[in-house]
Write a protein that holds these residues in place. Sequence first.
Motif: not given
Length: 176
Positions: A22-30, A36-45, A60-67
């Motif tokens: 079994v493989i679990a693969f995930f990110g713990d943050h963006l 780039v987040y601020v420049e694109t308007g995705f985040l304020k900071d 939207e801001h905290h969920e990361t990919p999980l497989v």
Amino acid sequence: ADADRGLERLVEWAKKRSRPTVIAFFGDHLPPLGPVYVETGFLKDNVAPRKEASPEAALEHHETPLVIWSNRTGPAEDMGAVSPAFLPYHILKTAGISHPYYTGFLGEMRERYRVVDRNLLLTPAGEATPDWARQKEIDPAIRDFRLLQYDMMFGKRRAAPDFFPETVEKVVAHTS
């Protein structure tokens, strides 16, 4: 792209194994992308705020990919948002392992909440309880969940005999 290629290589390797894998693969943050987040308007900071304006923004801001993938059954399907505390439950479920103690408790919690964050509870139906920890009364199941986690990580592990009997047996065997 590098992570995707690495995961692909790992899955291809595991497909050839005769041993259940079994493989679990995930990110713990963006990923850190500088301004780039601020420049694109995705985040304020440059980083996402801990307290979000809405449950949708929190996801939207905290969920990361999980497989979670098994060389016996393929990818786990339709997990939705998963709090890191529920990873053991999903991994064991994908592996076909039933553990009646702690992971059974996690399974019951997962049926009640798909997200347990210090600032947000989210039910499988999408009902949100923001700032739940500051309320005078909280769901007794969440209270028990928090106490169990604290006890096992920082406390005297008083819950170990009930939730992790196999670890207690090993400790007793080593101290006898």
